[in-house]
Design a protein around this motif. Structure first.
Motif, mmCIF file in Angstrom:
data_model
loop_
_atom_site.group_PDB
_atom_site.id
_atom_site.type_symbol
_atom_site.label_atom_id
_atom_site.label_comp_id
_atom_site.label_asym_id
_atom_site.label_seq_id
_atom_site.Cartn_x
_atom_site.Cartn_y
_atom_site.Cartn_z
ATOM 1 N N ALA A 45 2.855 5.116 -5.901
ATOM 2 C CA ALA A 45 3.888 4.642 -6.827
ATOM 3 C C ALA A 45 4.789 5.787 -7.264
ATOM 4 O O ALA A 45 6.027 5.644 -7.311
ATOM 5 N N GLY A 84 -3.185 4.861 -5.305
ATOM 6 C CA GLY A 84 -2.171 3.897 -5.736
ATOM 7 C C GLY A 84 -1.170 4.510 -6.683
ATOM 8 O O GLY A 84 0.048 4.286 -6.567
ATOM 9 N N VAL A 115 2.413 -5.953 -6.460
ATOM 10 C CA VAL A 115 1.150 -5.811 -7.170
ATOM 11 C C VAL A 115 0.753 -7.147 -7.777
ATOM 12 O O VAL A 115 1.541 -7.801 -8.466
ATOM 13 N N ILE A 159 1.949 -1.754 -3.386
ATOM 14 C CA ILE A 159 2.419 -0.868 -4.459
ATOM 15 C C ILE A 159 3.797 -0.311 -4.112
ATOM 16 O O ILE A 159 4.700 -0.262 -4.969
ATOM 17 N N VAL A 197 -4.513 -5.186 -7.960
ATOM 18 C CA VAL A 197 -3.420 -4.962 -7.018
ATOM 19 C C VAL A 197 -3.375 -6.086 -5.988
ATOM 20 O O VAL A 197 -2.311 -6.609 -5.671
#
Length: 777
Positions: free
Chosen positions: A546, A542, A6, A504, A658
């Motif tokens: 994660a 995202g 990131v 990510i 990001v």
């Protein structure tokens, strides 16, 4: 910061195949036995259908509404009080309500032969009175688009504070009327679809250029009366969306019905004439707005009446409620003031339905409020940025609930403005203006705004539309050789998700981004999602990726700890490895043991294995608020009304970025579209609601010679509610440009008494305004 995680400006992984011509779009897909569709579209904006006569030689290849037994109309509803839903039969039944509405479907071995069939169909129309202007549509005697409604108002939205005392006592009162043109979105790839009936599975498979595969499946299920399991929607590579590909199409319903009837694959590829004249309208607004301020320029209240031309039908799933209702809620922008009254009307006309274009409603309201802020500055004899600084929400007030209840999560709006003013070089511009420039006058304009993105359940639950976003899901799976496969329900059509979501995943697991693959755009293979819209992917997908990778890491740690002969509590995951106190083991080895050597697994291993699906919501799901200030320097030739962009600055805060390189691309592209809104793009209609731009020779788009070298500065104020602090910002470039450029033009011409209030600022409009000002002198 990792070189791949990131914050890293990685070049997009997907660009390699696109630059080599290896993308796969709908028009690239060819199946055995495939036939082509062409549609007969109405040449009239409003007419009754008296008779449809099929060619005698092709009655089995031409289909009308009567043939589509069991097909329900498209019905986009909203639960907002007073909303009037429309029913759009996928092939017109009794009458047509806009030019380009589909009347018949013709099928042949080639598109050319299908178009020949279209030419052979005879339709008798009785023309009806037309209402093509949104202001005229509200008049009592206006022709009715839908007779059962009794009027043409789709929805009225109201915020109604008492402004009487402020209106009586305010030292400064500024009133303006603004209008924005109807536009057409213009993605590189038009719409396209290919439907195939899979007899063995009893399933219709639709390949379509869409932003929302799962939503399209739901709409098809409603119209065709099929279970969701009988429908599979696949979005291959898609050449841009911008909201144009974020709805259920009548063409999709028609093609799926026909594929089931014929048992053959059927394809329709939109041509540019269809795109411009029948399918792609957006943006048309009208504002009557009054602002009250004190002698320093501080806002006291705003009073506004706004009208949005929504066209003939409500598009599924967002409906015609979205844009006009948002006008009311977002008009205050990034400012604080005491009182607010706003009424907006969604008005039906005999034009194609309005669609949610990039920056939905925000470009219009930003244009209105930012031109009003400049008018206040002129009224109190101050610089426009000085007046804004007195009204912006300060950083110490964050998080801040504004006058319409919008929850601004974080940011430093005044600093954003100051940076833009410094970058554009305001002092030097004022010096140049003081020296004069003959017939070529320069001007500087600014626009500051915020953008709500990644809207959650709490935002949309009250709208009552066919989709409400909930937990965004993602699946993560370690492959037997240690690669990572991600599956998401959103769709990437220019956002660079194959790269940013891999970054990510790398931030959590440390797997090289080259070994991360992304599966998206297929309802059979991905978790349910409302799709890609509203600047939501970096936040929602995202966050889901994660979360899924973190859960996957937890399972890998237990296996890795067994291989390292240590306690699971003493290991961590990083750099693609499970790391213990005295050694490490690769995730590839962990995967090998799970898949190929299960005898070496711990007894308490999670039986779910190395594949997880996790849902994600931000801590607070009222949306993130990115913000930006645009500053434009223009030169106006007063003899011919030509505007040249000399310099352009964007200061942007999207929270934690990001991938800054992808963000820059989004801002560049959005700003180019905003320049089109400001100076070039307009879909005009005549008094009979006939579209007057049917090619790109008539509908002007900015090219490389019209877009300056945009300079971008980033601020990164993290959101307190999201996974990494990221915010949605995919639409922001398109929002600020129209207001900044219009303010710059007005600044250049203030000595002539010219004030632009309509978009686009074409040479014809500008020349006429200059001529009127000179005539008054």
């Amino acid at each position: 910061m990792s070189s791949q995680g990131v914050g890293a400006p990685l070049v997009r992984k997907e660009d390699d195949r696109f630059l080599r011509g290896r993308g796969e779009f709908v028009a690239d897909i060819r199946l055995p036995g495939m036939v082509e569709i062409a549609f007969l579209r109405s040449p009239f904006a409003h007419a009754r259908i008296r008779r449809i006569e099929k060619p005698a030689y092709a009655e089995d290849r031409v289909f009308t509404h009567r043939d589509l037994d069991g097909v329900a109309p498209i019905r986009a509803v909203a639960g907002l009080p007073g909303f009037k839903p429309s029913e759009q039969t996928v092939l017109a039944e009794l009458k047509v309500r806009h030019v380009g509405e589909i009347v018949a479907m013709c099928v042949a071995e080639t598109r050319a032969e299908a178009e020949d069939l279209v030419a052979g169909v005879i339709v008798d129309f009785d023309e009806l009175p037309v209402v093509g202007d949104m202001l005229a549509a509200r008049l009592p005697a206006a022709p009715l688009v839908h007779e059962a409604w009794g009027d043409n108002v789709v929805l009225q939205s109201v915020v109604d504070d008492d402004l009487s005392e402020i209106a009586r006592t305010a030292p400064v009162k500024v009133t303006r009327t603004f209008r924005t043109a109807r536009q057409c979105m213009a993605p590189l790839e038009g719409r396209g679809l290919l439907a195939q009936w899979h007899a063995r599975l009893g399933q219709i498979v639709l390949h379509t250029a869409t932003q929302q595969p799962h939503i399209v499946r739901s709409g098809l299920a409603e119209c065709l009366g099929l279970d969701h399991g009988k429908i599979r929607v696949v979005a291959p590579d898609v050449g841009g969306g911008f909201g144009y590909k974020g709805i259920l199409l009548p063409e999709e319903v028609c093609a799926c019905w026909l594929a089931m009837r014929l048992g053959r694959p059927v394809r329709w590829i939109e041509d540019r004439h269809e795109h411009l004249t029948a399918n792609a309208n957006c943006r048309e607004h009208h504002y009557e707005i009054t602002a009250y301020a004190d002698r320093e320029g501080r806002l006291l209240a705003i009073d506004c009446e706004a009208i949005v031309d929504t066209g003939a039908y409500s598009s599924y799933p967002f409906s015609a409620a979205l844009e006009p209702a948002q006008v009311v809620s977002i008009l205050p922008g990034p400012y604080r003031f005491e009182k607010y009254r706003c009424r907006s009307w969604a008005v039906a006309t005999n034009k194609p339905p309005i669609l949610p274009y990039r920056g939905v409603a925000r470009a219009g309201v930003c244009f209105a409020i930012e031109l009003v802020m400049d008018a206040i500055a002129r009224a109190v004899d101050r610089e426009p940025h000085e007046v804004r600084l007195k009204n912006l929400v300060p950083p110490e007030a964050m998080p801040f609930d504004n006058i319409t209840g919008k929850h601004f999560d974080s940011g430093d709006y005044p600093e954003c403005l100051r940076r833009a003013i410094g970058a554009i070089g305001l002092d030097k511009i004022r010096e140049r203006q003081a020296r004069g420039g003959g017939e070529r006058r320069i001007g500087v304009g600014i626009a500051i705004f915020n953008e709500q993105g990644a809207h959650g359940t709490s935002v949309y639950r009250g709208w009552g539309i066919p989709m409400v976003p909930g937990h965004e899901q993602a699946s993560a799976r370690l492959t037997p050789d240690g690669g990572l496969e991600l599956r998401v329900g959103v769709h990437s059509h220019g956002q660079g998700l194959e790269t940013s979501l891999a970054q990510i995943a790398h931030a959590i697991l440390g797997i090289e981004t080259a070994r991360v693959s992304l599966v998206h755009g297929d309802t059979a293979l991905t978790p349910y999602s409302t799709g890609t819209w509203g600047s939501r992917c970096a936040v929602m997908a995202g966050g889901a990726v994660a979360s899924a990778c973190r859960a996957l890491a937890g399972r890998a740690k237990r296996i890795g700890a067994r291989l390292l002969q240590t306690n699971p509590g003493s290991v961590s995951v990083g750099g693609g490895r499970v790391i213990g106190p005295h050694g490490s083991v690769s995730l590839a080895e962990v995967a090998r043991v799970w898949y190929r050597a299960p005898q070496n697994l711990p007894d308490d291993v999670d039986p779910g294995g190395l594949e997880v699906t996790i849902g994600y919501k931000p801590v607070r799901d009222t949306g993130t608020f990115s913000y930006s200030c645009h500053a434009a320097l223009v030169a106006v030739d007063v003899e011919i009304g030509k505007v040249d962009l000399l310099d352009y600055v964007v200061v942007e805060d999207g929270g934690k970025l990001v991938n800054p390189l992808i963000v820059d691309g989004q801002v560049f592209g959005g700003t180019a579209q905003g320049i089109g809104t400001a100076l070039y793009e307009e879909m005009p209609f005549d008094s009979q609601a006939q579209p007057l731009a049917s090619t790109f020779a008539d509908y002007l788009l900015p090219g490389s010679t019209e877009v300056p070298a945009i300079r971008i500065e980033h601020m990164e104020t993290p959101s307190p509610y999201t996974e990494f602090g990221q915010k949605g910002l995919g639409e922001s470039g398109a929002i600020g440009a129209p207001a900044a450029i219009a303010n710059a033009v007005n600044d250049a011409l203030k000595g002539l008494g010219v004030e632009i209030a309509e978009l686009p600022v074409t040479p014809q409009r500008l020349f006429a305004a200059i001529a009127r000002a000179k005539a008054k002198e």
